[in-house]
Design a protein around this motif. Structure first.
Motif, PDB file in Angstrom:
ATOM      1  N   VAL A  43      47.154-130.883 -16.706  1.00 32.99           N
ATOM      2  CA  VAL A  43      47.768-129.838 -15.876  1.00 32.99           C
ATOM      3  C   VAL A  43      49.244-130.163 -15.642  1.00 32.99           C
ATOM      4  O   VAL A  43      50.118-129.281 -15.750  1.00 32.99           O
ATOM      5  CB  VAL A  43      47.018-129.711 -14.527  1.00 32.99           C
ATOM      6  N   SER A  44      49.552-131.413 -15.362  1.00 29.59           N
ATOM      7  CA  SER A  44      50.939-131.821 -15.134  1.00 29.59           C
ATOM      8  C   SER A  44      51.780-131.655 -16.392  1.00 29.59           C
ATOM      9  O   SER A  44      52.940-131.204 -16.326  1.00 29.59           O
ATOM     10  CB  SER A  44      50.984-133.285 -14.676  1.00 29.59           C
ATOM     11  N   ALA A  45      51.222-132.023 -17.536  1.00 31.07           N
ATOM     12  CA  ALA A  45      51.947-131.885 -18.801  1.00 31.07           C
ATOM     13  C   ALA A  45      52.234-130.422 -19.102  1.00 31.07           C
ATOM     14  O   ALA A  45      53.347-130.056 -19.511  1.00 31.07           O
ATOM     15  CB  ALA A  45      51.132-132.515 -19.931  1.00 31.07           C
ATOM     16  N   HIS A  46      51.235-129.567 -18.882  1.00 32.98           N
ATOM     17  CA  HIS A  46      51.423-128.141 -19.154  1.00 32.98           C
ATOM     18  C   HIS A  46      52.456-127.530 -18.223  1.00 32.98           C
ATOM     19  O   HIS A  46      53.308-126.728 -18.645  1.00 32.98           O
ATOM     20  CB  HIS A  46      50.090-127.409 -19.016  1.00 32.98           C
ATOM     21  N   ARG A  47      52.392-127.903 -16.942  1.00 35.70           N
ATOM     22  CA  ARG A  47      53.316-127.349 -15.954  1.00 35.70           C
ATOM     23  C   ARG A  47      54.766-127.674 -16.317  1.00 35.70           C
ATOM     24  O   ARG A  47      55.660-126.848 -16.172  1.00 35.70           O
ATOM     25  CB  ARG A  47      52.987-127.906 -14.575  1.00 35.70           C
ATOM     26  N   LYS A  48      54.999-128.860 -16.837  1.00 31.68           N
ATOM     27  CA  LYS A  48      56.355-129.298 -17.119  1.00 31.68           C
ATOM     28  C   LYS A  48      56.844-128.917 -18.514  1.00 31.68           C
ATOM     29  O   LYS A  48      58.014-128.582 -18.699  1.00 31.68           O
ATOM     30  CB  LYS A  48      56.461-130.822 -16.943  1.00 31.68           C
ATOM     31  N   CYS A  49      55.936-128.947 -19.500  1.00 35.92           N
ATOM     32  CA  CYS A  49      56.388-128.814 -20.888  1.00 35.92           C
ATOM     33  C   CYS A  49      55.645-127.779 -21.723  1.00 35.92           C
ATOM     34  O   CYS A  49      56.043-127.515 -22.863  1.00 35.92           O
ATOM     35  CB  CYS A  49      56.273-130.169 -21.598  1.00 35.92           C
ATOM     36  N   GLY A  50      54.559-127.213 -21.214  1.00 33.56           N
ATOM     37  CA  GLY A  50      53.762-126.302 -22.027  1.00 33.56           C
ATOM     38  C   GLY A  50      54.472-124.992 -22.326  1.00 33.56           C
ATOM     39  O   GLY A  50      55.350-124.552 -21.582  1.00 33.56           O
ATOM     40  N   LYS A  51      54.073-124.358 -23.398  1.00 30.94           N
ATOM     41  CA  LYS A  51      54.676-123.105 -23.845  1.00 30.94           C
ATOM     42  C   LYS A  51      53.661-121.962 -23.826  1.00 30.94           C
ATOM     43  O   LYS A  51      53.960-120.851 -23.397  1.00 30.94           O
ATOM     44  CB  LYS A  51      55.234-123.293 -25.263  1.00 30.94           C
ATOM     45  N   LEU A  52      52.454-122.216 -24.297  1.00 30.94           N
ATOM     46  CA  LEU A  52      51.393-121.204 -24.266  1.00 30.94           C
ATOM     47  C   LEU A  52      50.766-121.142 -22.878  1.00 30.94           C
ATOM     48  O   LEU A  52      51.001-121.997 -22.030  1.00 30.94           O
ATOM     49  CB  LEU A  52      50.311-121.544 -25.294  1.00 30.94           C
ATOM     50  N   LYS A  53      49.934-120.140 -22.669  1.00 29.00           N
ATOM     51  CA  LYS A  53      49.196-120.058 -21.412  1.00 29.00           C
ATOM     52  C   LYS A  53      48.150-121.177 -21.373  1.00 29.00           C
ATOM     53  O   LYS A  53      47.598-121.568 -22.394  1.00 29.00           O
ATOM     54  CB  LYS A  53      48.524-118.687 -21.267  1.00 29.00           C
ATOM     55  N   TRP A  54      47.886-121.673 -20.172  1.00 29.60           N
ATOM     56  CA  TRP A  54      46.919-122.739 -19.970  1.00 29.60           C
ATOM     57  C   TRP A  54      45.567-122.415 -20.604  1.00 29.60           C
ATOM     58  O   TRP A  54      44.970-123.252 -21.283  1.00 29.60           O
ATOM     59  CB  TRP A  54      46.767-122.992 -18.474  1.00 29.60           C
ATOM     60  N   LYS A  55      45.101-121.195 -20.424  1.00 29.19           N
ATOM     61  CA  LYS A  55      43.791-120.811 -20.935  1.00 29.19           C
ATOM     62  C   LYS A  55      43.726-120.936 -22.453  1.00 29.19           C
ATOM     63  O   LYS A  55      42.690-121.297 -23.012  1.00 29.19           O
ATOM     64  CB  LYS A  55      43.444-119.391 -20.498  1.00 29.19           C
TER      65      LYS A  55
END
Length: 562
Positions: free
Chosen positions: A139-151
């Protein structure tokens, strides 16, 4: 003649190491992006996410969750890990999602009435479990660096859990071997146990795990650390005498830390800081060998092996005393990596004989400031890179499957110094810096690493292997940088390992030639053959920009890309 001889020997040993490529492990190169991990199904997921427009972090999240399904002995949502990230612009970061000791943990919780360690207590059952960090880390990685939607990053793992996947021959053997253990430590049937025996190609479906992953997909962090899943984790504590509470789960937070970095000759090495011991130990060893002519000596030749064993010996001695959770212990990082200290550690090196570990103590600093892990390396089409190592500690962790949740809990508490001076399951000795304390992260050997040359991305590398992680990464890096091997050859090359105590050199069957072994034994080294060491997964950026994958033939590891 003398000037050309080293070159001839050098070429010969490149050929020797390349010959260790196994069937199906041909050199693979990709123009745009690549993923290397422990299971082909997880590699497919990572590549698919990259093709959908996701970046390296999106792919890492997808691979992490996919490995929890298809590689349950180490891939996980009930464990933790470390991630080193480098953006396409060259900015690096390190994510610590290592497990933490529960609040009810105490220094002597695994000792008997006489103060001696009770081994099974820190290894088997939920009392051996630290508070899981993998989900919060993703969750932390996605919040800071993710590009696609979490789902989009989580869904592929759900599909694998619901539809099932064919187990490999290696997995079938492991599941059969652990059948009685799963029955012993779980009250209800688990997906890993079937009537009869598992065979290669059998479909493993995990509907309970799919339900948990759906909650994580829909609710993010709260889907795991709160609600029904959190309650199920705590319920699993009651019949296995574990101590994780709802408050422990609610309070868990992963931490972004500054990577440890330094130079080896013309290369910049970026790795994981404490509570991983890997980055500091790796840099220490690389700096210690940096002034010696390894290329001239040759791959796994007498002087080469001796030097590498001696630097490994000293690095692990320092690990035992000076490394721990930096939130609880002032780690003397700058002092350990200082040139003066590194030089001082090598002053007693004598190439005519082995240095007994009994005379190698942790160095004096001016300021006192399992092998079942899994690793994945990813480079995306934009040049972002992820090196991540994640674990349950022992194979299948504590062997406890959360009832209704379908996932295994870790047995990471054994990575603490259960009793300072006593070895853990990997034979590693620890000191006060890594003693048990509530809320503390246990020391790790995980060494996710990224290497640059002239400011440009060159290599992404890491491995599982418990105490052998650091030395496996060390040797793989040198295979490329010092001995000129390609990525697949460097990963496949046979390895050896020394960790200070016990005072012996562990060697794979094909590592170190018989004549070199004889030379070393005559100098006082004790060589002991063992099974496979590590399962390195790595990517090398070639001069033309192509990505060469290195997937370790010791397992079902797979490199894919486009």
């Amino acid at each position: 003649m003398n000037k050309t001889l080293p070159v001839i020997l050098f070429s010969m040993y490149i050929g020797l190491s390349a010959s260790h490529l196994a069937a199906g492990q041909e050199i693979q190169r990709y123009k745009h992006a690549a993923v290397v991990c422990a299971h082909p199904e997880a590699a497919k997921v990572g590549v698919a996410v990259l093709k959908e427009g996701g970046n390296a972090v999106d792919a890492a999240i997808a691979v992490q969750f996919a490995l929890a399904v298809v590689y349950p002995n180490a891939g996980n949502i009930g464990g933790g890990g470390f991630m080193v990230y480098r953006s396409k612009s060259g900015v690096s970061d390190a994510l610590d999602y290592r497990e933490k000791a529960p609040e009810k943990a105490s220094r002597d919780m695994y000792l008997d009435g006489n103060g001696n360690p009770v081994t099974d207590k820190s290894l088997l059952g939920a009392l051996a479990s630290g508070v899981p960090g993998s989900v919060d880390g993703m969750v932390s990685a996605h919040r800071k660096c993710g590009k696609l939607k979490w789902k989009a990053d989580v869904q592929p793992a759900i599909d694998l859990a619901e539809k099932g996947f064919p187990v490999t021959a290696q997995q079938a053997s492991e599941l059969n071997r652990h059948k009685e253990d799963f029955l012993k430590y779980n009250r209800k049937p688990v997906a890993f146990v079937k009537e009869g025996v598992w065979k290669e190609g059998d479909l493993l479906k995990q509907p309970e795990l799919a339900s948990t992953l759906k909650l994580i997909r829909d609710k993010g962090r709260a889907g795991f650390y709160e609600g029904t899943v959190a309650s199920a984790i705590v319920a699993s504590m009651t019949h296995t005498r574990g101590v994780i509470t709802l408050q422990d789960l609610k309070d868990y937070k992963s931490v972004w830390r500054k990577p440890v970095s330094g130079n080896y000759q013309d290369y910049t090495v970026i790795s994981m800081p404490p509570p991983s011991s890997g980055g500091i130990a790796l840099l220490t060893m690389l700096k210690q060998v940096g002034n010696y002519p390894l290329q001239r000596w040759g791959f796994q030749q007498d002087s080469t092996v001796q030097l590498m064993v001696e630097v490994e010996r000293r690095a692990y001695a320092d690990r035992a005393s000076y490394l721990g959770d930096p939130d609880f212990f002032k780690v003397p990082q700058a002092a350990l990596l200082s040139s003066s200290y590194i030089e001082s550690r090598m002053k007693d090196l004598d190439f005519t004989k082995a240095t007994p570990s009994s005379v190698i103590q942790p160095g004096v600093l001016p300021v006192y400031e399992s092998e079942q892990t899994t690793h994945y390396s990813i480079i995306d089409a934009e040049g972002n890179a992820v090196s991540a190592t994640t674990t349950l500690n022992g194979s299948y962790g504590s062997l406890v499957v959360v009832e209704g949740g379908g996932f295994l809990l870790n047995n990471e508490m054994d990575d603490f110094s259960v009793k300072p001076g006593s070895p853990n399951m990997y034979g590693l000795i620890g000191g006060e810096a890594n003693s048990i304390a509530a809320g503390k992260r246990m020391l790790s050997s995980m060494t996710p690493t990224i290497i640059e040359k002239n400011g440009k991305l060159l290599m992404v590398v890491g491995t599982p292997g418990g105490s052998t992680i650091i030395t496996s990464v060390f040797q793989t890096v040198l295979n490329v940088l010092a001995f000129g091997q390609g990525m697949q050859a460097a990963v496949a090359a046979p390895r050896f390992h020394h960790q200070w105590l016990p005072d012996e050199v562990a060697v794979e069957k094909n590592a170190i030639s018989p004549s070199t072994r004889s030379y070393l034994e005559a100098k006082g080294y004790q060589l002991k053959e063992r099974g496979s060491i590590g399962r390195v997964d790595a990517i090398l950026v070639k001069p033309n920009g192509e990505l060469e994958t290195g997937a370790d033939p010791r397992g079902n590891d797979t490199g894919m890309g486009f």
